[in-house]
Design a protein around this motif. Structure first.
Motif, mmCIF file in Angstrom:
data_model
loop_
_atom_site.group_PDB
_atom_site.id
_atom_site.type_symbol
_atom_site.label_atom_id
_atom_site.label_comp_id
_atom_site.label_asym_id
_atom_site.label_seq_id
_atom_site.Cartn_x
_atom_site.Cartn_y
_atom_site.Cartn_z
ATOM 1 N N GLY B 26 0.786 -1.222 0.000
ATOM 2 C CA GLY B 26 0.000 0.000 0.000
ATOM 3 C C GLY B 26 0.819 1.272 0.000
ATOM 4 N N PHE B 27 2.115 1.153 -0.215
ATOM 5 C CA PHE B 27 2.985 2.341 -0.228
ATOM 6 C C PHE B 27 4.021 2.212 -1.345
ATOM 7 N N GLY B 28 4.304 3.326 -1.994
ATOM 8 C CA GLY B 28 5.340 3.337 -3.027
ATOM 9 C C GLY B 28 6.025 4.687 -3.084
ATOM 10 N N ARG B 29 7.327 4.677 -3.226
ATOM 11 C CA ARG B 29 8.082 5.939 -3.327
ATOM 12 C C ARG B 29 8.927 5.909 -4.599
ATOM 13 N N LEU B 30 8.794 6.950 -5.384
ATOM 14 C CA LEU B 30 9.571 7.076 -6.621
ATOM 15 C C LEU B 30 10.280 8.412 -6.609
ATOM 16 N N TYR B 31 11.335 8.528 -7.376
ATOM 17 C CA TYR B 31 11.903 9.865 -7.576
ATOM 18 C C TYR B 31 12.086 10.136 -9.050
ATOM 19 N N LEU B 32 12.181 11.404 -9.361
ATOM 20 C CA LEU B 32 12.381 11.822 -10.751
ATOM 21 C C LEU B 32 13.331 13.013 -10.746
ATOM 22 N N ASP B 33 14.369 12.923 -11.559
ATOM 23 C CA ASP B 33 15.270 14.064 -11.736
ATOM 24 C C ASP B 33 14.747 14.894 -12.900
ATOM 25 N N SER B 56 2.467 6.580 -11.522
ATOM 26 C CA SER B 56 3.461 5.503 -11.366
ATOM 27 C C SER B 56 3.661 5.141 -9.897
ATOM 28 N N ALA B 57 3.663 6.147 -9.034
ATOM 29 C CA ALA B 57 3.859 5.889 -7.597
ATOM 30 C C ALA B 57 2.697 5.076 -7.033
ATOM 31 N N VAL B 58 1.475 5.432 -7.454
ATOM 32 C CA VAL B 58 0.315 4.661 -6.994
ATOM 33 C C VAL B 58 0.362 3.251 -7.588
ATOM 34 N N GLY B 59 0.800 3.147 -8.836
ATOM 35 C CA GLY B 59 0.949 1.823 -9.450
ATOM 36 C C GLY B 59 1.856 0.937 -8.613
ATOM 37 N N ALA B 60 2.959 1.515 -8.122
ATOM 38 C CA ALA B 60 3.895 0.753 -7.280
ATOM 39 C C ALA B 60 3.238 0.369 -5.954
ATOM 40 N N ALA B 61 2.496 1.318 -5.357
ATOM 41 C CA ALA B 61 1.831 1.034 -4.074
ATOM 42 C C ALA B 61 0.790 -0.067 -4.239
ATOM 43 N N LEU B 62 0.058 -0.022 -5.359
ATOM 44 C CA LEU B 62 -0.953 -1.056 -5.617
ATOM 45 C C LEU B 62 -0.292 -2.404 -5.896
ATOM 46 N N HIS B 63 0.804 -2.351 -6.651
ATOM 47 C CA HIS B 63 1.531 -3.594 -6.931
ATOM 48 C C HIS B 63 1.985 -4.234 -5.609
ATOM 49 N N ASN B 64 2.512 -3.402 -4.731
ATOM 50 C CA ASN B 64 2.972 -3.907 -3.425
ATOM 51 C C ASN B 64 1.819 -4.425 -2.571
ATOM 52 N N ARG B 99 0.211 6.566 -1.001
ATOM 53 C CA ARG B 99 -0.363 5.725 0.058
ATOM 54 C C ARG B 99 -1.782 5.350 -0.329
ATOM 55 N N ILE B 100 -2.106 4.067 -0.216
ATOM 56 C CA ILE B 100 -3.474 3.631 -0.493
ATOM 57 C C ILE B 100 -4.307 3.920 0.760
ATOM 58 N N ILE B 101 -5.333 4.755 0.619
ATOM 59 C CA ILE B 101 -6.145 5.104 1.791
ATOM 60 C C ILE B 101 -7.444 4.316 1.838
#
Lengths: 137, 140
Positions: B26-33, B56-64, B99-101
């Protein structure tokens, strides 16, 4: 910052909203859900929550800007977006909290959360945009 | 729990250039330069880049969140709402935290913060996703 100069909206009084906390950066309102607040399914009408969120956010932005500044250049809601995540029924107590995200020269942003008190569930989350009206400019 | 995603995301998210950093259920952290090709004419970062990074960040949180739920066959964004609070410029590293709420049977709702290099809130988003369970693509 004190409550001095702060007035609750007559409309919020009409629906039974109560001010619980009014301090710089945080405003909390509460409401006991009654039959009159519900839709035909018996759950609280979404408009009750958006009303309380709008009041909480208008208040919290005033708490940071200061009452004098606010009366000179009032802020008004221009956009609201709310996700309804769960529900409340007659007898439930709900709390709505407003917090400031950013106050600019002409635009302000705030975020509100509504919780069901009996289990603490997050029942709605909203983000509001306000315009700051500078008269004579 | 912090582990890399097994795939590198969609072609679009790879093209935009967000990099998966860490996450948990339910959590994902990405960075972008932020580079020149992410900017508007005035040199500020384009809002579409922020929206893409949030997605993309939500995609990662959902994947997790769904990696241990085999009945989930996919998810798709159906709504997003973004407030742009502060600009960012070329050279800035933006961090997106999703964060998935709410996780429902058919819908999921996420909150996303995009932070500037100094940790200030640059943008805030709330995204709603449709969750597909147990039905193949052809049956949707």
């Amino acid at each position: 910052m004190t409550l001095e100069g702060h007035r609750q909206s007559p409309f919020v009084e009409l629906i039974g909203g109560r001010l619980e906390v009014w301090e710089e950066g945080l405003v909390r309102l509460s409401l006991t859900v009654e039959e009159r607040h519900t839709n035909p399914h018996g759950v609280m009408h979404g408009g009750v929550l958006t009303t309380l969120m709008d009041e909480a956010l208008g208040g919290v932005i005033a708490s940071v800007r200061g009452m004098e500044t606010m009366w000179e250049a009032p802020h008004a809601t221009v956009d609201m977006n709310v996700s309804f995540l769960s529900n409340a029924r007659a007898g439930d107590e709900i709390a709505v909290e407003g917090r400031v995200l950013k106050i600019g020269r002409s635009v302000a942003f705030g975020e509100a959360e509504a919780h069901r008190k009996r289990d603490g569930a997050l029942i709605a989350k909203g983000r509001f945009t306000f315009t700051i009206i500078r008269r004579g400019e | 729990m912090t582990e890399p995603l097994p795939d590198k995301g969609s072609a679009w998210s790879r093209y935009v250039g967000g990099v998966y950093y860490e996450g948990s259920a339910g959590f994902g952290r990405l960075y972008l330069d932020v580079k020149e090709h992410h900017t508007n004419k005035d040199g500020s970062v384009h809002g579409g880049v922020i929206a893409s990074l949030m997605d993309s960040a939500v995609g990662a949180a959902l994947h997790n969140l769904f990696r241990d739920q085999p009945d989930v066959t996919g998810y798709s964004s159906v709504e997003m709402n973004v407030s742009f609070l502060r600009g960012a410029r070329m050279g800035d590293r933006l961090t997106a935290e999703a964060r998935i709420i709410k996780e429902g049977k058919t819908l999921a709702v996420a909150d996303v913060d995009v932070l500037s290099p100094s940790g200030e809130l640059a943008a805030k988003g709330r995204l709603t996703y449709c969750v597909f369970r147990g039905a193949r693509e052809s049956e949707r």
